[in-house]
Write a protein that holds these residues in place. Structure first.
Motif, PDB file in Angstrom:
ATOM      1  N   PHE A 252       5.273  15.632   9.088  1.00 23.85           N
ATOM      2  CA  PHE A 252       5.283  14.233   9.523  1.00 23.85           C
ATOM      3  C   PHE A 252       4.765  13.319   8.408  1.00 23.85           C
ATOM      4  N   LEU A 253       3.651  13.703   7.789  1.00 30.37           N
ATOM      5  CA  LEU A 253       3.030  12.865   6.765  1.00 30.37           C
ATOM      6  C   LEU A 253       3.867  12.801   5.489  1.00 30.37           C
ATOM      7  N   SER A 254       4.546  13.884   5.158  1.00 30.79           N
ATOM      8  CA  SER A 254       5.446  13.865   4.012  1.00 30.79           C
ATOM      9  C   SER A 254       6.619  12.928   4.267  1.00 30.79           C
ATOM     10  N   ALA A 255       7.140  12.977   5.499  1.00 33.87           N
ATOM     11  CA  ALA A 255       8.226  12.066   5.867  1.00 33.87           C
ATOM     12  C   ALA A 255       7.758  10.610   5.803  1.00 33.87           C
ATOM     13  N   LEU A 256       6.521  10.375   6.244  1.00 28.53           N
ATOM     14  CA  LEU A 256       5.965   9.021   6.189  1.00 28.53           C
ATOM     15  C   LEU A 256       5.797   8.567   4.746  1.00 28.53           C
ATOM     16  N   ALA A 257       5.314   9.459   3.875  1.00 32.77           N
ATOM     17  CA  ALA A 257       5.147   9.112   2.462  1.00 32.77           C
ATOM     18  C   ALA A 257       6.489   8.767   1.830  1.00 32.77           C
ATOM     19  N   GLY A 258       7.526   9.547   2.143  1.00 31.74           N
ATOM     20  CA  GLY A 258       8.850   9.277   1.603  1.00 31.74           C
ATOM     21  C   GLY A 258       9.386   7.931   2.048  1.00 31.74           C
ATOM     22  N   SER A 259       9.186   7.593   3.320  1.00 31.47           N
ATOM     23  CA  SER A 259       9.666   6.301   3.824  1.00 31.47           C
ATOM     24  C   SER A 259       8.878   5.140   3.218  1.00 31.47           C
ATOM     25  N   LEU A 260       7.588   5.365   2.939  1.00 31.49           N
ATOM     26  CA  LEU A 260       6.777   4.322   2.294  1.00 31.49           C
ATOM     27  C   LEU A 260       7.249   4.056   0.866  1.00 31.49           C
ATOM     28  N   ILE A 261       7.583   5.130   0.141  1.00 30.52           N
ATOM     29  CA  ILE A 261       8.092   4.964  -1.224  1.00 30.52           C
ATOM     30  C   ILE A 261       9.409   4.196  -1.207  1.00 30.52           C
ATOM     31  N   GLY A 262      10.275   4.552  -0.260  1.00 29.04           N
ATOM     32  CA  GLY A 262      11.545   3.838  -0.142  1.00 29.04           C
ATOM     33  C   GLY A 262      11.355   2.374   0.210  1.00 29.04           C
ATOM     34  N   PHE A 263      10.426   2.115   1.125  1.00 33.90           N
ATOM     35  CA  PHE A 263      10.167   0.726   1.522  1.00 33.90           C
ATOM     36  C   PHE A 263       9.546  -0.067   0.384  1.00 33.90           C
ATOM     37  N   LEU A 264       8.689   0.596  -0.402  1.00 31.67           N
ATOM     38  CA  LEU A 264       8.028  -0.072  -1.521  1.00 31.67           C
ATOM     39  C   LEU A 264       9.042  -0.579  -2.541  1.00 31.67           C
ATOM     40  N   TRP A 265      10.171   0.094  -2.629  1.00 31.97           N
ATOM     41  CA  TRP A 265      11.239  -0.330  -3.538  1.00 31.97           C
ATOM     42  C   TRP A 265      11.665  -1.765  -3.236  1.00 31.97           C
ATOM     43  N   PHE A 266      11.679  -2.118  -1.964  1.00 24.95           N
ATOM     44  CA  PHE A 266      12.109  -3.455  -1.540  1.00 24.95           C
ATOM     45  C   PHE A 266      10.924  -4.389  -1.285  1.00 24.95           C
ATOM     46  N   ASN A 267       9.739  -3.824  -1.131  1.00 21.59           N
ATOM     47  CA  ASN A 267       8.560  -4.605  -0.786  1.00 21.59           C
ATOM     48  C   ASN A 267       7.712  -4.976  -1.998  1.00 21.59           C
ATOM     49  N   SER A 268       8.011  -4.369  -3.160  1.00 17.77           N
ATOM     50  CA  SER A 268       7.245  -4.688  -4.365  1.00 17.77           C
ATOM     51  C   SER A 268       7.563  -6.107  -4.822  1.00 17.77           C
ATOM     52  N   HIS A 269       6.673  -6.680  -5.613  1.00 16.89           N
ATOM     53  CA  HIS A 269       6.786  -8.078  -6.022  1.00 16.89           C
ATOM     54  C   HIS A 269       7.998  -8.330  -6.927  1.00 16.89           C
ATOM     55  N   PRO A 270       8.804  -9.355  -6.640  1.00 13.44           N
ATOM     56  CA  PRO A 270       8.767 -10.223  -5.460  1.00 13.44           C
ATOM     57  C   PRO A 270       9.432  -9.535  -4.269  1.00 13.44           C
ATOM     58  N   ALA A 271       8.757  -9.531  -3.146  1.00 16.20           N
ATOM     59  CA  ALA A 271       9.207  -8.771  -1.983  1.00 16.20           C
ATOM     60  C   ALA A 271      10.506  -9.320  -1.415  1.00 16.20           C
ATOM     61  N   GLN A 272      11.430  -8.400  -1.130  1.00 20.36           N
ATOM     62  CA  GLN A 272      12.668  -8.761  -0.446  1.00 20.36           C
ATOM     63  C   GLN A 272      12.507  -8.698   1.064  1.00 20.36           C
ATOM     64  N   VAL A 273      11.443  -8.033   1.509  1.00 23.73           N
ATOM     65  CA  VAL A 273      11.191  -7.883   2.941  1.00 23.73           C
ATOM     66  C   VAL A 273       9.710  -7.595   3.143  1.00 23.73           C
ATOM     67  N   PHE A 274       9.176  -8.056   4.270  1.00 25.19           N
ATOM     68  CA  PHE A 274       7.797  -7.757   4.649  1.00 25.19           C
ATOM     69  C   PHE A 274       7.809  -6.762   5.804  1.00 25.19           C
ATOM     70  N   MET A 275       6.777  -5.938   5.891  1.00 23.15           N
ATOM     71  CA  MET A 275       6.738  -4.961   6.980  1.00 23.15           C
ATOM     72  C   MET A 275       6.384  -5.599   8.314  1.00 23.15           C
ATOM     73  N   GLY A 276       5.626  -6.699   8.285  1.00 20.24           N
ATOM     74  CA  GLY A 276       5.212  -7.349   9.518  1.00 20.24           C
ATOM     75  C   GLY A 276       4.264  -6.476  10.321  1.00 20.24           C
ATOM     76  N   ASP A 277       3.881  -6.954  11.502  1.00 21.57           N
ATOM     77  CA  ASP A 277       3.032  -6.155  12.384  1.00 21.57           C
ATOM     78  C   ASP A 277       3.779  -4.920  12.858  1.00 21.57           C
TER      79      ASP A 277
END
Length: 370
Positions: A252-277
């Motif tokens: 589960f945690l490895s899957a979460l880490a992978g999804s975070l890395i993928g999201f960071l691709w779009f969330n890094s500065h300047p962010a194309q998307v925010f995660m929100g609450d």
């Protein structure tokens, strides 16, 4: 799903035995969730644009944030979708604790989504009422804690090297064995851990890539701890609690880490998307729940030190203003204080990441130094 395939056909086809190995499934889960994050990223961002799920930046913050108004929010959906696909594919869903963790993560994601929806679509200032959100958080945490203790056993002794402990015992970093039996106090204590962590991560989510990157390090660290905690020989060698089935949390945690890395691709500065609450509440609650399941509630204070500092800065700021009428920081959470000091956003984020890495290394060292 692949674990079930192994159970059904593993004796007939020896090659399927690879699906029984946690290490293989954890690695595959991380790669698959990362792939889906990359694959779904642009599509989800465009979808959020079409639905007008856009962020409204607070007008009392740093002026540099005004340009972020209109950026799509609810990007946490990208994380949870990628995570869900990967866990369903690679997780051992016979493990009830893993299923509980997965379901309750979805519950906190739904709570965050409701808050984001009220802010972005219904135009309710501030979103869901704080009392309502807090009450729902307590209910979700109570469901998790009560169910977890009943699945695992309220007083289920685990014996390793002569060490006996119960599921409600409290452990401290760098100290061998449990230090205190919490008894029924374990329930409110665990609820406090889940709620506190979820809101601390929520407060940290204020700069591009800050919460995402900072969350990555405790996720990987807990993944390692989960694997060794669920392996009897390793747990005995390290003098840490042996928790049967805990190695499955590493998938589960490895899957979460992978999804975070993928999201960071779009969330890094300047962010194309925010995660929100949608993302921050779910990520924080998940971190708190994993800490409880691994008996690392106190270690979480060290491992999640960045989140602790962010939360404390808000508490101190509000307390100081109410008691003395004066502010300690130029603005809270503390990352905004550094911004108003003139430090560039990217530099603040990277420095916080560095602190997160150091805290992760210190936390890992606690496995042997006891």
């Amino acid at each position: 799903m692949f674990y079930w395939i192994y159970e059904a056909y593993g004796d007939e086809y020896g090659l399927l035995r690879i699906f029984s190995y946690v290490t293989f499934r954890a690695l595959a889960a991380g790669l698959i969730s990362m792939f889906f994050s990359f694959f779904l990223g642009k599509r989800i961002i465009n979808f959020l644009y079409q639905l007008k799920f856009k962020e409204t930046v607070r007008n009392d913050g740093p002026k540099s944030h005004e340009s972020k108004t209109g950026t799509p929010t609810m990007g946490g959906l990208m994380i949870i979708i990628s995570l869900s696909i990967s866990v369903i594919l690679w997780g051992n869903l016979n493990n009830l604790n893993l299923v509980l963790l997965f379901i309750m993560s979805l519950g906190f994601c739904a709570l965050g989504f409701g808050d984001d929806y009220m802010k972005a679509i219904m135009k309710v200032k501030g979103g869901m009422r704080a009392r309502t959100k807090f009450l729902i958080s307590i209910i979700l945490s109570l469901i998790f804690v009560y169910t977890y203790y009943n699945i695992t056993g309220k007083a289920n002794p685990n014996i390793q090297k002569g060490i006996v402990f119960e599921i409600t015992d409290l452990f401290l970093p760098f100290i061998k064995g449990s230090v205190l039996s919490l008894g029924w106090i374990a329930i409110p204590f665990a609820i406090l851990v889940v709620i506190g962590t979820s809101h601390a991560v929520n407060l940290t989510d204020g700069l591009d890539g800050l919460a995402t990157g900072t969350m990555l390090f405790p996720t990987i660290t807990f993944g390692i701890i989960a694997y060794v905690s669920g392996t009897p020989v390793t747990a005995n060698y390290l003098n840490i609690p042996y928790l049967p089935g805990a190695h499955e949390y590493s998938v589960f945690l490895s899957a979460l880490a992978g999804s975070l890395i993928g999201f960071l691709w779009f969330n890094s500065h300047p962010a194309q998307v925010f995660m929100g609450d949608t993302g921050s509440l779910f990520l924080g609650a998940t971190l708190g729940m994993v800490a409880i399941m691994l008996k690392k509630e106190i270690l979480l204070i060290i491992l999640g030190g960045v989140f602790v500092i962010e939360a404390l800065s808000v508490i101190l700021q509000v307390g100081s203003f109410k008691l003395r009428g004066k502010r300690i920081f130029r603005m809270s959470p503390i990352h905004h204080h550094f911004e108003l000091m003139g430090i560039p956003e990217e530099k603040i984020v990277i420095r916080f990441w560095i602190v997160g890495i150091l805290l992760a290394l210190i936390s890992l060292s606690s496995l042997k130094i006891q």
